[in-house]
Write a protein that holds these residues in place. Structure first.
Motif, short mmCIF file in Angstrom:
data_model
loop_
_atom_site.label_atom_id
_atom_site.label_comp_id
_atom_site.label_asym_id
_atom_site.label_seq_id
_atom_site.Cartn_x
_atom_site.Cartn_y
_atom_site.Cartn_z
N UNK A 182 0.84 -1.20 0.00
CA UNK A 182 0.00 0.00 0.00
C UNK A 182 0.87 1.24 0.00
N UNK A 183 1.93 1.23 0.82
CA UNK A 183 2.84 2.37 0.88
C UNK A 183 3.62 2.51 -0.43
N UNK A 184 4.07 1.39 -0.99
CA UNK A 184 4.85 1.43 -2.23
C UNK A 184 4.09 2.15 -3.34
N UNK A 185 2.82 1.78 -3.50
CA UNK A 185 2.03 2.41 -4.57
C UNK A 185 1.69 3.86 -4.25
N UNK A 186 1.49 4.17 -2.98
CA UNK A 186 1.21 5.56 -2.61
C UNK A 186 2.38 6.48 -2.94
N UNK A 220 3.97 6.55 -5.50
CA UNK A 220 3.76 6.97 -6.88
C UNK A 220 2.36 7.57 -7.09
N UNK A 221 1.73 7.96 -5.98
CA UNK A 221 0.42 8.63 -6.02
C UNK A 221 -0.68 7.77 -6.64
N UNK A 222 -0.59 6.45 -6.46
CA UNK A 222 -1.60 5.57 -7.04
C UNK A 222 -2.66 5.19 -5.99
N UNK A 223 -3.93 5.12 -6.39
CA UNK A 223 -4.97 4.71 -5.44
C UNK A 223 -4.80 3.25 -5.03
N UNK A 224 -5.21 2.95 -3.80
CA UNK A 224 -5.03 1.60 -3.24
C UNK A 224 -6.35 1.11 -2.65
N UNK A 225 -6.67 -0.14 -2.94
CA UNK A 225 -7.85 -0.80 -2.37
C UNK A 225 -7.39 -2.00 -1.56
N UNK A 226 -7.93 -2.15 -0.35
CA UNK A 226 -7.65 -3.33 0.49
C UNK A 226 -8.90 -4.16 0.65
N UNK A 227 -9.01 -5.31 -0.05
CA UNK A 227 -10.15 -6.21 0.15
C UNK A 227 -9.95 -7.08 1.39
N UNK A 248 -8.04 10.27 -2.90
CA UNK A 248 -7.43 10.09 -1.58
C UNK A 248 -5.99 10.59 -1.53
N UNK A 249 -5.59 11.36 -2.53
CA UNK A 249 -4.19 11.75 -2.66
C UNK A 249 -3.69 12.53 -1.45
N UNK A 250 -4.49 13.45 -0.95
CA UNK A 250 -4.09 14.25 0.21
C UNK A 250 -3.85 13.36 1.42
N UNK A 251 -4.74 12.40 1.66
CA UNK A 251 -4.61 11.49 2.80
C UNK A 251 -3.40 10.56 2.62
N UNK A 252 -3.15 10.14 1.39
CA UNK A 252 -2.00 9.27 1.12
C UNK A 252 -0.68 9.96 1.46
N UNK A 253 -0.54 11.19 1.00
CA UNK A 253 0.71 11.91 1.24
C UNK A 253 0.91 12.20 2.72
N UNK A 254 -0.16 12.46 3.42
CA UNK A 254 -0.07 12.69 4.86
C UNK A 254 0.37 11.41 5.58
N UNK A 303 2.11 8.87 4.26
CA UNK A 303 3.51 8.58 3.92
C UNK A 303 4.46 9.41 4.78
N UNK A 304 4.12 10.67 4.98
CA UNK A 304 4.96 11.53 5.81
C UNK A 304 5.03 11.02 7.23
N UNK A 305 3.91 10.51 7.75
CA UNK A 305 3.87 9.97 9.11
C UNK A 305 4.66 8.68 9.22
N UNK A 306 4.51 7.78 8.25
CA UNK A 306 5.10 6.45 8.35
C UNK A 306 6.58 6.43 7.98
N UNK A 307 6.96 7.14 6.92
CA UNK A 307 8.35 7.07 6.45
C UNK A 307 9.22 8.13 7.11
N UNK A 308 8.68 9.32 7.30
CA UNK A 308 9.36 10.30 8.14
C UNK A 308 10.41 11.16 7.46
N UNK A 309 11.10 10.62 6.46
CA UNK A 309 12.16 11.36 5.77
C UNK A 309 11.99 11.19 4.26
N UNK A 310 12.52 12.12 3.46
CA UNK A 310 12.45 11.95 2.00
C UNK A 310 13.14 10.67 1.57
N UNK A 311 12.62 10.05 0.53
CA UNK A 311 13.24 8.82 0.03
C UNK A 311 14.62 9.12 -0.54
N UNK A 312 14.74 10.21 -1.25
CA UNK A 312 16.06 10.61 -1.77
C UNK A 312 17.02 10.83 -0.59
#
Length: 473
Positions: free
Chosen positions: A376-380, A382-389, A442-448, A450-459
């Motif tokens: 879910x994080x990997x696809x986010x 790249x700003x892609x929507x994610x569905x969890x069944x 859900x782009x706004x929620x995804x980016x928020x 990612x910032x919480x979970x990863x914490x630092x820029x990937x670069x």
């Protein structure tokens, strides 16, 4: 790639690689480049065979293949006491830990099962940090008697490493390597391997001297579950597992992606990413549900790509392959480096081509569907929507995957609104259609998130890690 500095220090850093995922994160990222630039020499202490590292082209890197550590019965007993006590201590407040504790309960009447029953009985009462440290000391008393401990000690002594960096904190044999480092006065640092390791798993292998974590959130969790770390250095660095997504050597063009996967360029592409069979037993059901919806034209015709788990061979999906020939299958290219090992799955390592394939899926697919995994994080990213069944529960006869929504790390994802949670076929079909029509909902929620979970820029992740280790030494 950044320019190489000629100002090497006199430090020798030890890097402990446990399994194929650690190989991917620290060998196939930029970590070795930056660590080598900042230090005189890197010595890799490897749980994989030395032949796995043939691709390394840097000089002044030494590979030491660690002999496999087989626990004695007494070592196992005290380690199990430590791990179960940790889960007993936290089971009331964390559903994931309680669920993993339940998995540890004996299911037969063997001698080991009786010992586990005894462990549960004792740790139900004696599970404080004081008792856990006592169990750890007893574990190490017996572990030191194993001939492998002497080999670990000699490896470290001869290596002259100043700092020993553990890229994982959980495998039991790491406690033995850490104990040898303690005796030699070598500083130890551990990376918290995954976002679910602290709030969902058992005790880590050893009380390391310092820690590197993904985020401020993970730092807070570490200090909660391991009170002793409040007096230790804990640095937030992000995680290298996502770094290949910003490395040019793993990038492919969209044209190459469509040609390699034999996709129709006029169609949108859905990627279903599987978990492993132990935790994601309903994958087949979800794949068939999507395929049937395509056949029945409940969703538009798309390219449907299924990426299986690197931990298995995909044989459980053979009937689905035959029934729906239009599905494109991506079986991860992870080769087994050796079979004569108690945990053969840990001996799989990814080929660089597989990382390119994964990055292409993340970058060029229009939608991801997975059952509550880190994908879910990997696809986010790249700003892609994610569905969890999650169709399964305690009442409908399916494997209960709805329980994962209550695991602390994923409960946070659910509450964030960054993913669509669907509990039946109708919800899944509706969510697929809406996600394809409005992918940025859900782009706004995804980016928020990612910032919480990863914490630092990937670069720059590898450079931060290498610099943190340099500072700690």
């Amino acid at each position: 790639m950044p320019s190489t500095s000629s100002n090497y220090s006199s430090e020798i850093v030890g890097l402990v690689i446990v399994d194929g995922v650690g190989f991917k994160n620290f060998i196939l990222s930029n970590f070795l480049y930056h660590a080598k630039t900042l230090n005189q020499k890197i010595i890799i202490f490897s749980g994989l065979p030395a032949t796995a590292y043939n691709l390394i082209k840097y000089d002044k890197i030494e590979i030491i293949e660690l002999p496999v550590f087989f626990e004695s019965r007494k070592t196992w007993f005290w380690r199990k006491m430590k791990e179960v006590a940790h889960m007993q201590q936290h089971k009331k407040d964390f559903f994931g830990i309680a669920a993993n504790l339940e998995k540890n309960k004996p299911i037969d009447k063997s001698r080991r099962a009786k010992l586990i029953s005894l462990i549960f009985m004792i740790t139900r009462v004696f599970n404080s940090e004081k008792w856990i440290h006592f169990y750890n000391r007893r574990q190490l008393i017996y572990a030191r008697k194993n001939q492998v401990y002497s080999k670990y000690y000699k490896f470290l002594l001869d290596s002259k490493v100043k700092t020993l960096f553990f890229t994982h904190q959980r495998p039991p044999y790491l406690a033995v390597l850490k104990e040898a480092a303690n005796e030699l006065g070598i500083k130890t640092c551990s990376f918290i391997f995954s976002w679910d390791n602290l709030p969902s798993k058992g005790r880590m292998a050893a009380p390391f001297d310092s820690f590197l974590v993904w985020s401020e959130l993970m730092k807070k969790e570490l200090k909660y579950f391991y009170p002793d770390t409040k007096n230790k250095v804990v640095k937030v660095v992000g995680t290298p597992q996502f770094e290949p997504y910003v490395m040019t050597e793993y990038k492919a063009s969209q044209k190459d992606f469509f040609e390699k996967f034999k996709l129709k360029s006029n169609l949108k592409t859905i990627c279903y990413s599987c978990g492993d069979v132990s935790t994601s037993k309903n994958d087949g059901l979800y794949i068939e549900t999507i395929a049937e919806a395509m056949v029945e034209k409940d969703i538009p015709m798309v390219n449907l790509v299924v990426r299986t788990s690197p931990a298995e061979d995909g044989s459980r999906f053979r009937k689905i392959q035959e029934r729906y020939p239009f599905i494109i299958w991506n079986f991860p290219e992870w080769k087994i480096t050796r079979y004569n090992h108690p945990e053969v799955w840990s001996q799989r390592i990814p080929l660089k081509e597989d990382i390119r394939n994964l990055r292409s899926l993340l970058e060029y697919c229009n939608l991801n569907i997975n059952m509550c995994s880190t994908m879910s994080l990997d696809f986010m990213i790249f700003d892609k929507p994610v569905i969890n069944p999650v169709f399964g529960n305690d009442k409908n006869g399916l494997y209960n995957d709805q329980k994962y929504l209550k695991y602390a790390h994923y409960e946070r994802v659910v509450k964030s609104g960054a993913v669509a949670i669907v509990r039946n076929k109708e919800e899944l079909v509706k969510s697929i259609n809406s996600s394809l029509e409005n992918p940025e909902a859900r782009l706004k929620e995804q980016r928020k998130l990612l910032k919480l979970q990863i914490g630092k820029p990937i670069e720059g992740t590898s450079l931060r890690i290498a610099q943190a280790l340099k500072d700690l030494s």
